[in-house]
Design an enzyme around this catalytic site. Structure first.
Site, PDB file in Angstrom:
ATOM      1  N   GLY A  60      32.869  36.351  43.745  1.00  0.00           N
ATOM      2  CA  GLY A  60      32.515  35.482  42.617  1.00  0.00           C
ATOM      3  C   GLY A  60      33.764  34.830  42.035  1.00  0.00           C
ATOM      4  CG  HIS A  61      36.734  37.169  39.989  1.00  0.00           C
ATOM      5  ND1 HIS A  61      36.412  38.462  40.277  1.00  0.00           N
ATOM      6  CD2 HIS A  61      36.670  37.043  38.643  1.00  0.00           C
ATOM      7  CE1 HIS A  61      36.164  39.106  39.155  1.00  0.00           C
ATOM      8  NE2 HIS A  61      36.307  38.270  38.146  1.00  0.00           N
ATOM      9  N   GLY A 173      32.468  31.491  35.122  1.00  0.00           N
ATOM     10  CA  GLY A 173      31.269  31.715  35.931  1.00  0.00           C
ATOM     11  C   GLY A 173      29.996  31.613  35.103  1.00  0.00           C
ATOM     12  CB  VAL A 202      29.143  34.417  44.032  1.00  0.00           C
ATOM     13  CG1 VAL A 202      29.155  34.896  45.484  1.00  0.00           C
ATOM     14  CG2 VAL A 202      29.841  33.073  43.924  1.00  0.00           C
ATOM     15  CG  MET A 210      28.969  39.153  44.167  1.00  0.00           C
ATOM     16  SD  MET A 210      30.249  38.744  45.328  1.00  0.00           S
ATOM     17  CE  MET A 210      29.280  38.692  46.817  1.00  0.00           C
ATOM     18  CB  SER A 211      29.317  42.191  38.081  1.00  0.00           C
ATOM     19  OG  SER A 211      29.911  42.925  37.032  1.00  0.00           O
TER      20      SER A 211
END
Ligand code: PAF
Length: 306
Positions: A60-61, A173, A202, A210-211
């Site tokens: 995600g990042h 995000g 994402v 995502m996390s």
């Protein structure tokens, strides 16, 4: 120029040499180093995109970094685990700190600078004497209500990172939907000349957003976790099929989540632009949810055009 050695603003070679990013990413940790780099870039009329993170970088990042790259010649990623946005009893101490791995991942992505300020750089007068930035209204509900002080910590640190990096563009995000709205508000309200870009969430193949906090999930919880996104999608389908009984849809989703083993915090159907309750004519809706699953507090949202 003073007698201090200056940080050289390295020319961007990676378009010519595809692997050059891996060689060229600079890791800096002081405000002075950041300023010197910035001055060099300004001198060459290069724009700067900022991706603020708390590290423990996942796909995600990385998608934020890729998006940032499309909007500026220079990309700065910050890694700073910001103490002021964690409440009492939250996971500040446990928050995964994986700087070595993060650095490797960013090098492959062609980021120009990894900025890792320490607490004294971000809060030079100490946290107790720090100037606070606070956005009322938008922070009253949802994560703002469940995590008092959280958004004050976020806006306070983001304002500081903006001042240290002086970006033209900053990327956040969509997963943290309320956060990106709050930051947009702060930026507009303070007339900061920074364009805020929101990047799509994402997801894992099973839909879980995502996390960094997904790693708190045990195996059994991990298999349940995608049901959060599924509950939002169900609401999305109902809205698109014409249902407008927002309260009933929220309640059904809460019950579904509870039955699956979550402790729901909120499920809310709101206007996408400002998180106000929608009227029947509203066409851009955000469906937001937060729920505890074991040790992990999960949040997610979808935007639905109806
Ligand atoms: O979204 C995050 O990771 C954090 O809230 C942020 C924006 C980096 C501020 O600490």
């Amino acid at each position: 120029m003073s007698g201090r050695s200056r940080i050289a603003a390295i020319p961007r070679l990676s378009t010519v040499f595809p692997d050059a990013g891996a060689l060229l990413m600079q890791v800096v940790s002081t405000g002075e180093e950041m300023r010197e780099l910035h001055e060099g870039w300004r001198h060459h009329n290069e724009h700067v995109a900022l991706v603020p993170t708390m590290g423990n970088l996942h796909e995600g990042h990385l998608s934020l970094v890729e998006l940032a790259r499309q909007h500026a010649e220079r990309v700065v990623v910050t890694v700073f685990v910001n103490p002021t946005q964690f409440g009492e009893g939250e996971d500040y101490d446990e928050y995964p700190r994986t700087l070595k791995r993060d650095t490797q991942r960013l090098k492959k992505l062609d980021a120009d600078v990894l900025f890792t300020p320490d607490q004294d750089t971000v809060y030079p007068f100490g946290i107790d004497k720090a100037t606070l930035v606070s956005v009322p209204g938008l922070t009253r509900n949802f994560c703002g209500a469940s995590r008092p002080g959280h958004f004050d910590g976020v806006t306070t640190v983001v304002a500081r990172l903006f001042a240290l990096v002086q970006p033209d563009v900053a990327v956040f995000g969509q997963k943290d939907y309320q956060q990106q709205l709050v930051i947009r508000h702060m930026t507009a309200d303070l007339s900061l000349p920074i364009r805020i870009i929101t990047a799509p969430t994402v997801r894992e193949p099973d839909g879980l957003a995502m996390s960094s906090r997904n790693q708190y999930l045990g195996d059994a919880e991990r298999s349940v976790a995608p049901q959060l996104h599924a509950a939002l999608e169900t609401i999305g389908v109902e809205l698109q099929s014409g249902k407008r009984d927002f309260g009933a849809l929220e309640n059904e989703a809460r019950e579904t989540l509870q039955a699956a083993g979550f402790i729901p915090d909120y499920v809310a159907i709101r206007r996408a632009e400002n998180l106000e309750p929608p009227d029947r004519d509203c066409d851009e809706i955000v469906v937001l949810a937060a729920a505890q699953l074991g040790k992990a507090r999960l949040i997610d949202n979808i935007v639905v055009t109806i």
